[in-house]
Design an enzyme around this catalytic site. Structure first.
Site, PDB file in Angstrom:
ATOM      1  N   TYR A  28      14.872  -5.863  14.846  1.00 47.07           N
ATOM      2  CA  TYR A  28      14.666  -5.621  13.411  1.00 47.07           C
ATOM      3  C   TYR A  28      15.762  -6.289  12.582  1.00 47.07           C
ATOM      4  O   TYR A  28      15.488  -7.041  11.644  1.00 47.07           O
ATOM      5  CB  TYR A  28      14.634  -4.123  13.136  1.00 47.07           C
ATOM      6  CG  TYR A  28      14.467  -3.762  11.678  1.00 47.07           C
ATOM      7  CD1 TYR A  28      13.216  -3.845  11.077  1.00 47.07           C
ATOM      8  CD2 TYR A  28      15.544  -3.327  10.914  1.00 47.07           C
ATOM      9  CE1 TYR A  28      13.047  -3.512   9.736  1.00 47.07           C
ATOM     10  CE2 TYR A  28      15.397  -2.991   9.588  1.00 47.07           C
ATOM     11  CZ  TYR A  28      14.145  -3.082   8.992  1.00 47.07           C
ATOM     12  OH  TYR A  28      13.991  -2.746   7.665  1.00 47.07           O
ATOM     13  N   GLY A  58       0.778  -1.230   0.000  1.00 43.30           N
ATOM     14  CA  GLY A  58       0.000   0.000   0.000  1.00 43.30           C
ATOM     15  C   GLY A  58       0.806   1.274   0.000  1.00 43.30           C
ATOM     16  O   GLY A  58       0.301   2.324  -0.407  1.00 43.30           O
TER      17      GLY A  58
END
Length: 257
Positions: free
Chosen positions: A161, A15
Site C-alpha cells: 500500500y 461512491g
C-alpha cells in the site's frame, strides 16, 4: 428542471467516504461530477444523496473496474462525450490485500492486486482522459496517503500500500512537467488518518482511533470533508500556480519536508 452545469469533474472511487465527499463538494461548486467505481448500486446511492443538496443532473454515475483497460476505455468514451474535463481526481484505492499464505507466489499476487488498485487505476484513467483535459486550466489531483511519506506500519499501510501510494508521487511529478506547458496543473494530496471511510472497517476500535489522534498536532482525526475542502482549493482558479507538489493533510502527524 435539471440545472445546466458548464464545468465537468471526474472523481474515481466516488461512491463512498472521501470520494463521495469530494464529489459532493465539487457538485456544490457547480460542477457536473462523474463518479466512478466498481459498484453500480453504491454509485447510484451517492448520486441520490448528493443531488438532494446539489439538485438534479449534478452527478453522473459510471460503474467499471478501473484496473481493467477495457473498462477504462468504456468509461472514458462516455466521459469524453460529456465535454472537456476541468478536474480529474484520482481517488480510487483500497487498503492492502493480505497474502493467502506465506509463499512468494502469494506475496507477489497480493502486491500485484494492491499496485493495480492503488496505482494502475490512476495511470489508466488519466491516460485515457488526457486528451480531453481542459487546456488551459485543467486540474489533475492525485489522492495518495501519509503512508507514502513516512512508510507503512501495521496492517493498514505496510508494504504494498505504501509503495503503491509513493509510486503515485513520481508519476505525478512527471505529469506535472508534461502537462504544465498546456496550462494543466498536477498535484498530490496525501491525507493522514481520516474517519468515516471503508479503509479500516472491522479493525477499527477506540484504542486504534486514540493512537491515530495522538499522532496529530491538532488533537483530532481528519474527515472526508477536510479532504474535499483541500481538493476544492487545488481545483480552483486560485490554485493556478500550484503544481508538481505533494501536499500533506494529516493534522501534523507527518511534518513537511
Amino acid at each position: 428542471m435539471t440545472e445546466r452545469r458548464e464545468r465537468l469533474a471526474v472523481v474515481s472511487g466516488g461512491g463512498t467516504g472521501i470520494g463521495r465527499a469530494i464529489a459532493a463538494r465539487l457538485a456544490g461548486d457547480g460542477y457536473r461530477v462523474v463518479v466512478l467505481g466498481r459498484r453500480a448500486a453504491v454509485l447510484e446511492e451517492a448520486r441520490a444523496q448528493i443531488e438532494r443538496s446539489a439538485g438534479p443532473g449534478a452527478v453522473v454515475p459510471l460503474a467499471g473496474d478501473l484496473a481493467d483497460p477495457a473498462a477504462v476505455e468504456r468509461v472514458a468514451a462516455r466521459i469524453a462525450g460529456l465535454g472537456p474535463v476541468d478536474v480529474l481526481v484520482n481517488n480510487a484505492g483500497a487498503i492492502i490485500t493480505p497474502p493467502e499464505d506465506d509463499g512468494l507466489a502469494a506475496l507477489a499476487a497480493s502486491w500485484r492486486r494492491d499496485l493495480d488498485t492503488n496505482l494502475l487505476t490512476a495511470v489508466l484513467l488519466t491516460t485515457a482522459l488526457q486528451g480531453v483535459l481542459r487546456r488551459p486550466g485543467g486540474r489533475l489531483v492525485v489522492i495518495s496517503s501519509a503512508a507514502a511519506q513516512r512508510g507503512g506500519a501495521g496492517p493498514h499501510s505496510a508494504g504494498s500500500y505504501a509503495a503503491a501510494k509513493a509510486a503515485l508521487h513520481g508519476w505525478a511529478f512527471g505529469l506535472a512537467r508534461q502537462l504544465g506547458p498546456d496550462g494543466i496543473t498536477v498535484n498530490v494530496l496525501a491525507p493522514g488518518y481520516v474517519v468515516d471511510t471503508e479503509i479500516f472497517g472491522a479493525d477499527w476500535n477506540e484504542e486504534f482511533h486514540a493512537r491515530k489522534v495522538a499522532d496529530t498536532l491538532v488533537g483530532r482525526a481528519g474527515t472526508p470533508g477536510d479532504v474535499a475542502e483541500a481538493v476544492a482549493y487545488i481545483a480552483s482558479p486560485a490554485a493556478g500556480y500550484l503544481t508538481g507538489q505533494v501536499i500533506g493533510l494529516n493534522g501534523g502527524a507527518v511534518l513537511g519536508r
